[in-house]
Write a protein that holds these residues in place. Structure first.
Motif, PDB file in Angstrom:
ATOM      1  N   GLU A 274       0.823  -1.209   0.000  1.00 58.20           N
ATOM      2  CA  GLU A 274       0.000   0.000   0.000  1.00 58.20           C
ATOM      3  C   GLU A 274       0.859   1.263   0.000  1.00 58.20           C
ATOM      4  O   GLU A 274       0.501   2.271  -0.592  1.00 58.20           O
ATOM      5  N   GLU A 275       2.014   1.188   0.669  1.00 57.57           N
ATOM      6  CA  GLU A 275       2.863   2.370   0.821  1.00 57.57           C
ATOM      7  C   GLU A 275       3.791   2.615  -0.377  1.00 57.57           C
ATOM      8  O   GLU A 275       4.082   3.766  -0.710  1.00 57.57           O
ATOM      9  N   TYR A 276       4.243   1.549  -1.018  1.00 59.25           N
ATOM     10  CA  TYR A 276       5.244   1.676  -2.086  1.00 59.25           C
ATOM     11  C   TYR A 276       4.720   1.081  -3.397  1.00 59.25           C
ATOM     12  O   TYR A 276       4.385  -0.099  -3.448  1.00 59.25           O
ATOM     13  N   ASP A 277       4.722   1.886  -4.443  1.00 55.02           N
ATOM     14  CA  ASP A 277       4.283   1.412  -5.759  1.00 55.02           C
ATOM     15  C   ASP A 277       5.198   0.309  -6.291  1.00 55.02           C
ATOM     16  O   ASP A 277       4.761  -0.528  -7.080  1.00 55.02           O
ATOM     17  N   ALA A 278       6.461   0.305  -5.878  1.00 52.45           N
ATOM     18  CA  ALA A 278       7.438  -0.655  -6.397  1.00 52.45           C
ATOM     19  C   ALA A 278       7.449  -1.981  -5.626  1.00 52.45           C
ATOM     20  O   ALA A 278       8.278  -2.849  -5.891  1.00 52.45           O
ATOM     21  N   ILE A 279       6.531  -2.133  -4.677  1.00 54.69           N
ATOM     22  CA  ILE A 279       6.416  -3.405  -3.952  1.00 54.69           C
ATOM     23  C   ILE A 279       5.080  -4.028  -4.314  1.00 54.69           C
ATOM     24  O   ILE A 279       4.018  -3.449  -4.088  1.00 54.69           O
ATOM     25  N   LYS A 280       5.161  -5.205  -4.903  1.00 54.66           N
ATOM     26  CA  LYS A 280       3.984  -5.935  -5.385  1.00 54.66           C
ATOM     27  C   LYS A 280       3.898  -7.285  -4.687  1.00 54.66           C
ATOM     28  O   LYS A 280       4.846  -7.734  -4.052  1.00 54.66           O
ATOM     29  N   SER A 281       2.770  -7.961  -4.853  1.00 55.19           N
ATOM     30  CA  SER A 281       2.665  -9.328  -4.338  1.00 55.19           C
ATOM     31  C   SER A 281       3.666 -10.202  -5.083  1.00 55.19           C
ATOM     32  O   SER A 281       4.013  -9.930  -6.233  1.00 55.19           O
TER      33      SER A 281
ATOM     34  N   LYS B 121       1.300 -15.233  -2.766  1.00 55.15           N
ATOM     35  CA  LYS B 121       0.983 -13.808  -2.683  1.00 55.15           C
ATOM     36  C   LYS B 121       0.852 -13.345  -1.234  1.00 55.15           C
ATOM     37  O   LYS B 121       1.026 -12.174  -0.938  1.00 55.15           O
ATOM     38  N   LYS B 122       0.553 -14.260  -0.340  1.00 56.28           N
ATOM     39  CA  LYS B 122       0.376 -13.918   1.066  1.00 56.28           C
ATOM     40  C   LYS B 122       1.717 -13.718   1.776  1.00 56.28           C
ATOM     41  O   LYS B 122       1.850 -12.828   2.604  1.00 56.28           O
ATOM     42  N   HIS B 123       2.700 -14.543   1.441  1.00 60.36           N
ATOM     43  CA  HIS B 123       3.959 -14.563   2.200  1.00 60.36           C
ATOM     44  C   HIS B 123       5.156 -13.981   1.467  1.00 60.36           C
ATOM     45  O   HIS B 123       6.251 -13.941   2.034  1.00 60.36           O
ATOM     46  N   TRP B 124       4.989 -13.545   0.224  1.00 61.51           N
ATOM     47  CA  TRP B 124       6.123 -13.050  -0.552  1.00 61.51           C
ATOM     48  C   TRP B 124       5.782 -11.734  -1.234  1.00 61.51           C
ATOM     49  O   TRP B 124       4.655 -11.536  -1.681  1.00 61.51           O
ATOM     50  N   ASN B 125       6.767 -10.848  -1.297  1.00 61.80           N
ATOM     51  CA  ASN B 125       6.662  -9.607  -2.045  1.00 61.80           C
ATOM     52  C   ASN B 125       7.718  -9.597  -3.135  1.00 61.80           C
ATOM     53  O   ASN B 125       8.790 -10.191  -2.979  1.00 61.80           O
ATOM     54  N   THR B 126       7.412  -8.900  -4.221  1.00 61.43           N
ATOM     55  CA  THR B 126       8.402  -8.610  -5.249  1.00 61.43           C
ATOM     56  C   THR B 126       8.721  -7.129  -5.172  1.00 61.43           C
ATOM     57  O   THR B 126       7.815  -6.292  -5.245  1.00 61.43           O
ATOM     58  N   LEU B 127       9.999  -6.825  -5.004  1.00 63.81           N
ATOM     59  CA  LEU B 127      10.467  -5.451  -4.996  1.00 63.81           C
ATOM     60  C   LEU B 127      10.973  -5.129  -6.392  1.00 63.81           C
ATOM     61  O   LEU B 127      11.904  -5.776  -6.878  1.00 63.81           O
ATOM     62  N   GLU B 128      10.328  -4.170  -7.039  1.00 70.11           N
ATOM     63  CA  GLU B 128      10.772  -3.758  -8.365  1.00 70.11           C
ATOM     64  C   GLU B 128      12.022  -2.892  -8.195  1.00 70.11           C
ATOM     65  O   GLU B 128      12.006  -1.905  -7.459  1.00 70.11           O
ATOM     66  N   MET B 129      13.093  -3.280  -8.855  1.00 72.58           N
ATOM     67  CA  MET B 129      14.365  -2.579  -8.722  1.00 72.58           C
ATOM     68  C   MET B 129      14.454  -1.448  -9.745  1.00 72.58           C
ATOM     69  O   MET B 129      15.317  -1.428 -10.614  1.00 72.58           O
ATOM     70  N   ASP B 130      13.533  -0.494  -9.602  1.00 72.74           N
ATOM     71  CA  ASP B 130      13.440   0.620 -10.538  1.00 72.74           C
ATOM     72  C   ASP B 130      14.079   1.892  -9.997  1.00 72.74           C
ATOM     73  O   ASP B 130      13.968   2.956 -10.601  1.00 72.74           O
ATOM     74  N   GLY B 131      14.738   1.794  -8.838  1.00 72.04           N
ATOM     75  CA  GLY B 131      15.419   2.945  -8.256  1.00 72.04           C
ATOM     76  C   GLY B 131      14.573   3.759  -7.303  1.00 72.04           C
ATOM     77  O   GLY B 131      15.072   4.713  -6.702  1.00 72.04           O
ATOM     78  N   THR B 132      13.305   3.404  -7.132  1.00 72.20           N
ATOM     79  CA  THR B 132      12.449   4.198  -6.246  1.00 72.20           C
ATOM     80  C   THR B 132      12.511   3.757  -4.788  1.00 72.20           C
ATOM     81  O   THR B 132      12.124   4.518  -3.904  1.00 72.20           O
ATOM     82  N   LEU B 133      12.992   2.552  -4.521  1.00 78.61           N
ATOM     83  CA  LEU B 133      13.124   2.070  -3.151  1.00 78.61           C
ATOM     84  C   LEU B 133      14.541   2.367  -2.658  1.00 78.61           C
ATOM     85  O   LEU B 133      15.512   2.113  -3.376  1.00 78.61           O
ATOM     86  N   SER B 134      14.654   2.863  -1.453  1.00 70.59           N
ATOM     87  CA  SER B 134      15.984   3.171  -0.927  1.00 70.59           C
ATOM     88  C   SER B 134      16.761   1.872  -0.665  1.00 70.59           C
ATOM     89  O   SER B 134      16.171   0.828  -0.369  1.00 70.59           O
ATOM     90  N   ASP B 135      18.074   1.963  -0.787  1.00 74.62           N
ATOM     91  CA  ASP B 135      18.921   0.812  -0.484  1.00 74.62           C
ATOM     92  C   ASP B 135      18.712   0.353   0.955  1.00 74.62           C
ATOM     93  O   ASP B 135      18.717  -0.838   1.241  1.00 74.62           O
ATOM     94  N   ASN B 136      18.490   1.311   1.851  1.00 74.07           N
ATOM     95  CA  ASN B 136      18.277   0.978   3.251  1.00 74.07           C
ATOM     96  C   ASN B 136      16.998   0.156   3.436  1.00 74.07           C
ATOM     97  O   ASN B 136      16.986  -0.832   4.175  1.00 74.07           O
ATOM     98  N   LEU B 137      15.918   0.528   2.753  1.00 73.13           N
ATOM     99  CA  LEU B 137      14.671  -0.232   2.842  1.00 73.13           C
ATOM    100  C   LEU B 137      14.860  -1.633   2.265  1.00 73.13           C
ATOM    101  O   LEU B 137      14.421  -2.622   2.868  1.00 73.13           O
ATOM    102  N   VAL B 138      15.515  -1.735   1.121  1.00 75.30           N
ATOM    103  CA  VAL B 138      15.754  -3.053   0.515  1.00 75.30           C
ATOM    104  C   VAL B 138      16.562  -3.923   1.469  1.00 75.30           C
ATOM    105  O   VAL B 138      16.245  -5.091   1.679  1.00 75.30           O
TER     106      VAL B 138
END
Length: 118
Positions: free
Chosen positions: A61-68, A74-91
């Motif tokens: 809900e908070e980050y567009d680059a984080i998807k199921s 879909k319940k236990h895993w997320n996909t982080l899109e490595m498009d540069g919008t997520l901080s290295d610290n968050l990743v």
């Protein structure tokens, strides 16, 4: 962040191995034989990470680059899109969270073996 940093960070964690069980393009990181992270080595367009189900929903809900999770539960895993919008610290935090969840779910014997690793 790039794939070399991601790979080095994952391999720096206790008990972690890397494998290609799904073919030569999907790099999988395991702790004591259990998957906690995977990515496509050619594109490095996304990282799949295990996540607490409630936290997973909040992150999506908070980050567009984080998807199921792509091709995952879909319940236990997320996909982080490595498009540069997520901080290295968050990743990094989410990699740690995934690792910790998998370690928490290990058998007593596997946890004991992990603790013996220097």
């Amino acid at each position: 962040m790039n794939i070399e940093w991601f790979r080095d960070y994952c391999l720096s964690m206790k008990g972690v191995t890397e494998e290609f069980p799904f073919g030569e393009q999907t790099l999988v990181f395991k702790v004591m034989g259990k998957v906690f992270a995977l990515t496509d080595v050619d594109l490095f367009a996304g990282i799949n990470l295990k996540c607490d189900p409630e936290r997973a929903v909040l992150l999506r809900e908070e980050y567009d680059a984080i998807k199921s999770g792509y091709h995952m539960s879909k319940k236990h895993w997320n996909t982080l899109e490595m498009d540069g919008t997520l901080s290295d610290n968050l990743v990094k935090q989410l990699i740690d969270h995934s690792y910790d969840l998998v370690v928490k779910g290990l058998s007593k014997k596997a946890k004991e073996d992990l603790n013996k690793i220097a």
